[in-house]
Design an enzyme around this catalytic site. Structure first.
Site, PDB file in Angstrom:
ATOM      1  N   TYR A 227       0.850  -1.205   0.000  1.00 41.75           N
ATOM      2  CA  TYR A 227       0.000   0.000   0.000  1.00 41.75           C
ATOM      3  C   TYR A 227       0.887   1.257   0.000  1.00 41.75           C
ATOM      4  CZ  TYR A 227      -3.364   3.516   1.678  1.00 41.75           C
ATOM      5  OH  TYR A 227      -4.139   4.639   1.817  1.00 41.75           O
TER       6      TYR A 227
ATOM      7  N   LYS B 140       1.364   4.314  -2.883  1.00 43.14           N
ATOM      8  CA  LYS B 140       1.089   5.735  -2.610  1.00 43.14           C
ATOM      9  C   LYS B 140       2.329   6.589  -2.859  1.00 43.14           C
ATOM     10  CE  LYS B 140      -3.256   5.267  -1.539  1.00 43.14           C
ATOM     11  NZ  LYS B 140      -4.299   5.872  -2.365  1.00 43.14           N
TER      12      LYS B 140
HETATM   13  N1  NAP Z   1      -8.938   6.708   5.402  1.00 46.28           N
HETATM   14  C1  NAP Z   1      -7.675   7.032   5.541  1.00 46.28           C
HETATM   15  O1  NAP Z   1      -7.155   7.118   6.668  1.00 46.28           O
HETATM   16  C2  NAP Z   1      -6.808   7.317   4.336  1.00 46.28           C
HETATM   17  C3  NAP Z   1      -5.534   7.824   4.562  1.00 46.28           C
HETATM   18  C4  NAP Z   1      -4.725   8.114   3.478  1.00 46.28           C
HETATM   19  C5  NAP Z   1      -5.177   7.909   2.183  1.00 46.28           C
HETATM   20  N2  NAP Z   1      -6.413   7.396   1.992  1.00 46.28           N
HETATM   21  C6  NAP Z   1      -6.819   7.184   0.594  1.00 46.28           C
HETATM   22  O2  NAP Z   1      -8.030   7.869   0.346  1.00 46.28           O
HETATM   23  C7  NAP Z   1      -8.772   7.190  -0.655  1.00 46.28           C
HETATM   24  C8  NAP Z   1     -10.177   6.929  -0.145  1.00 46.28           C
HETATM   25  O3  NAP Z   1     -10.079   6.148   1.025  1.00 46.28           O
HETATM   26  P1  NAP Z   1     -11.256   6.010   2.087  1.00 46.28           P
HETATM   27  O4  NAP Z   1     -10.658   6.140   3.415  1.00 46.28           O
HETATM   28  O5  NAP Z   1     -12.412   6.831   1.707  1.00 46.28           O
HETATM   29  O6  NAP Z   1     -11.581   4.446   1.878  1.00 46.28           O
HETATM   30  P2  NAP Z   1     -12.958   3.652   1.972  1.00 46.28           P
HETATM   31  O7  NAP Z   1     -13.829   4.252   2.990  1.00 46.28           O
HETATM   32  O8  NAP Z   1     -12.546   2.237   2.086  1.00 46.28           O
HETATM   33  O9  NAP Z   1     -13.599   3.915   0.543  1.00 46.28           O
HETATM   34  C9  NAP Z   1     -12.921   3.491  -0.609  1.00 46.28           C
HETATM   35  C10 NAP Z   1     -13.662   3.977  -1.824  1.00 46.28           C
HETATM   36  O10 NAP Z   1     -12.958   3.491  -2.976  1.00 46.28           O
HETATM   37  C11 NAP Z   1     -13.874   2.764  -3.781  1.00 46.28           C
HETATM   38  N3  NAP Z   1     -13.180   1.703  -4.500  1.00 46.28           N
HETATM   39  C12 NAP Z   1     -12.357   0.737  -4.027  1.00 46.28           C
HETATM   40  N4  NAP Z   1     -11.930  -0.038  -5.027  1.00 46.28           N
HETATM   41  C13 NAP Z   1     -12.504   0.446  -6.158  1.00 46.28           C
HETATM   42  C14 NAP Z   1     -12.467   0.076  -7.516  1.00 46.28           C
HETATM   43  N5  NAP Z   1     -11.743  -0.969  -7.961  1.00 46.28           N
HETATM   44  N6  NAP Z   1     -13.165   0.818  -8.404  1.00 46.28           N
HETATM   45  C15 NAP Z   1     -13.907   1.874  -8.003  1.00 46.28           C
HETATM   46  N7  NAP Z   1     -13.993   2.266  -6.728  1.00 46.28           N
HETATM   47  C16 NAP Z   1     -13.299   1.560  -5.822  1.00 46.28           C
HETATM   48  C17 NAP Z   1     -14.944   2.264  -2.826  1.00 46.28           C
HETATM   49  O11 NAP Z   1     -16.160   2.056  -3.493  1.00 46.28           O
HETATM   50  P3  NAP Z   1     -16.824   0.618  -3.723  1.00 46.28           P
HETATM   51  O12 NAP Z   1     -16.637  -0.192  -2.494  1.00 46.28           O
HETATM   52  O13 NAP Z   1     -18.245   0.972  -4.059  1.00 46.28           O
HETATM   53  O14 NAP Z   1     -16.093   0.074  -4.896  1.00 46.28           O
HETATM   54  C18 NAP Z   1     -15.074   3.448  -1.883  1.00 46.28           C
HETATM   55  O15 NAP Z   1     -15.936   4.413  -2.421  1.00 46.28           O
HETATM   56  C19 NAP Z   1      -7.986   5.906  -0.960  1.00 46.28           C
HETATM   57  O16 NAP Z   1      -7.187   6.097  -2.094  1.00 46.28           O
HETATM   58  C20 NAP Z   1      -7.115   5.739   0.266  1.00 46.28           C
HETATM   59  O17 NAP Z   1      -5.954   5.006   0.001  1.00 46.28           O
HETATM   60  C21 NAP Z   1      -7.251   7.097   3.030  1.00 46.28           C
END
Ligand code: NAP
Length: 243
Positions: free
Chosen positions: A148, A152
């Site tokens: 992961y 990133k």
């Molecule tokens: N939460 C954190 O602490 C954090 C920190 C740093 C970076 N991020 C980054 O922020 C972004 C969003 O994360 P989040 O925390 O919102 O995660 P989340 O709550 O797990 O949501 C992930 C989103 O990505 C979608 N997704 C996953 N695989 C997909 C695919 N193959 N095609 C289309 N959509 C897909 C999911 O939709 P479906 O399930 O409907 O496909 C969901 O809408 C990610 O890139 C993550 O790495 C998050």
């Protein structure tokens, strides 16, 4: 406020993507979002804000290119692409299967590149704006996040290269690095009191981030006011990486 500008946000069904979709809709943007579970009737919040959710995986590069074309044909321009969809894993490096490695790389890196490439090819004469949602784990390390973190870090590096390569076509490419944000992705952490306690010791602002904390810099980067900003990474982590 009506801007009539269009944005496509990948992974907009929940979490940070949902927060981005609601904030852009609130600011008057025409918002398209994607997700694997974007069945229309399951997302009353999106319908209420006229956010158009499409059931589509970011790994379907032909489907993503077709959606961008559809938006361009309907509205004249896709003003902004936000590559937000991502998957994490809590597997020790020694136990990661090749399927899991591929799933993380294909979603978090390959799809970000291919969606950006399709957007550029469609609109190289008109310009565009790309915002990649990376992570502080692309800048610093932690355990249980090896692949992961690698994806990133690669997105941060790719953001800079594309910003340079596509600047002459009027494209701006930037990244946002969230710290620990309160979404489904951090469920595993939130359930463990000892880890949360440790986390609050190292986050100067003493709380998890919220999706709207990411929406604010995204709206800024997507705006005309940011027309001289490209190749940059904005860290939104409550001060975690300032320590
Ligand atoms: N939460 C954190 O602490 C954090 C920190 C740093 C970076 N991020 C980054 O922020 C972004 C969003 O994360 P989040 O925390 O919102 O995660 P989340 O709550 O797990 O949501 C992930 C989103 O990505 C979608 N997704 C996953 N695989 C997909 C695919 N193959 N095609 C289309 N959509 C897909 C999911 O939709 P479906 O399930 O409907 O496909 C969901 O809408 C990610 O890139 C993550 O790495 C998050």
């Amino acid at each position: 406020m009506a801007t009539h500008k269009t944005v496509l946000i990948t992974g907009a069904t929940r979490g940070i993507g949902k927060g981005l979709a609601l904030a852009f809709a609130d600011a008057g943007w025409i918002v398209y979002g994607t997700g694997r579970c974007a069945a229309k009737d399951a997302h009353a919040w999106a319908d209420a804000q006229k956010i158009i959710l499409k059931e589509l995986s970011v790994t379907d590069s032909a489907g993503m290119a077709a959606l961008m074309q559809e938006i361009k044909e309907k509205h004249g321009l896709l003003d902004c692409l936000i590559n937000n969809a991502g998957v994490a894993s809590n597997t020790p490096a020694s136990a990661l299967s090749s399927e899991e490695i591929s799933r993380i790389i294909d979603t978090n890196f390959r799809a970000v590149f291919e969606c950006s490439q399709s957007y550029y090819k469609m609109q190289r004469k008109a310009g565009g704006c790309i915002i990649n949602v990376a992570s502080v784990l692309g800048m610093v390390g932690t355990s249980l996040a090896s692949v992961y973190s690698g994806t990133k870090g690669a997105v941060i590096a790719m953001t800079k290269s594309l910003a340079i390569e596509w600047a002459n076509s009027g494209f701006r490419v930037n990244a946002i690095c969230p710290g620990f944000i309160d979404t489904d992705m951090t469920d595993m952490i939130k359930k463990r009191e000892a880890i949360m306690k440790k986390l609050f010791e190292v986050i100067p602002l003493k709380r998890l981030g919220r999706p709207e904390d990411i929406a604010a810099p995204a709206l800024m980067l997507a705006s005309d006011a940011a027309s001289y900003i490209t190749g940059q990474t904005i860290v939104v982590d409550g001060g975690l990486t300032a320590m």
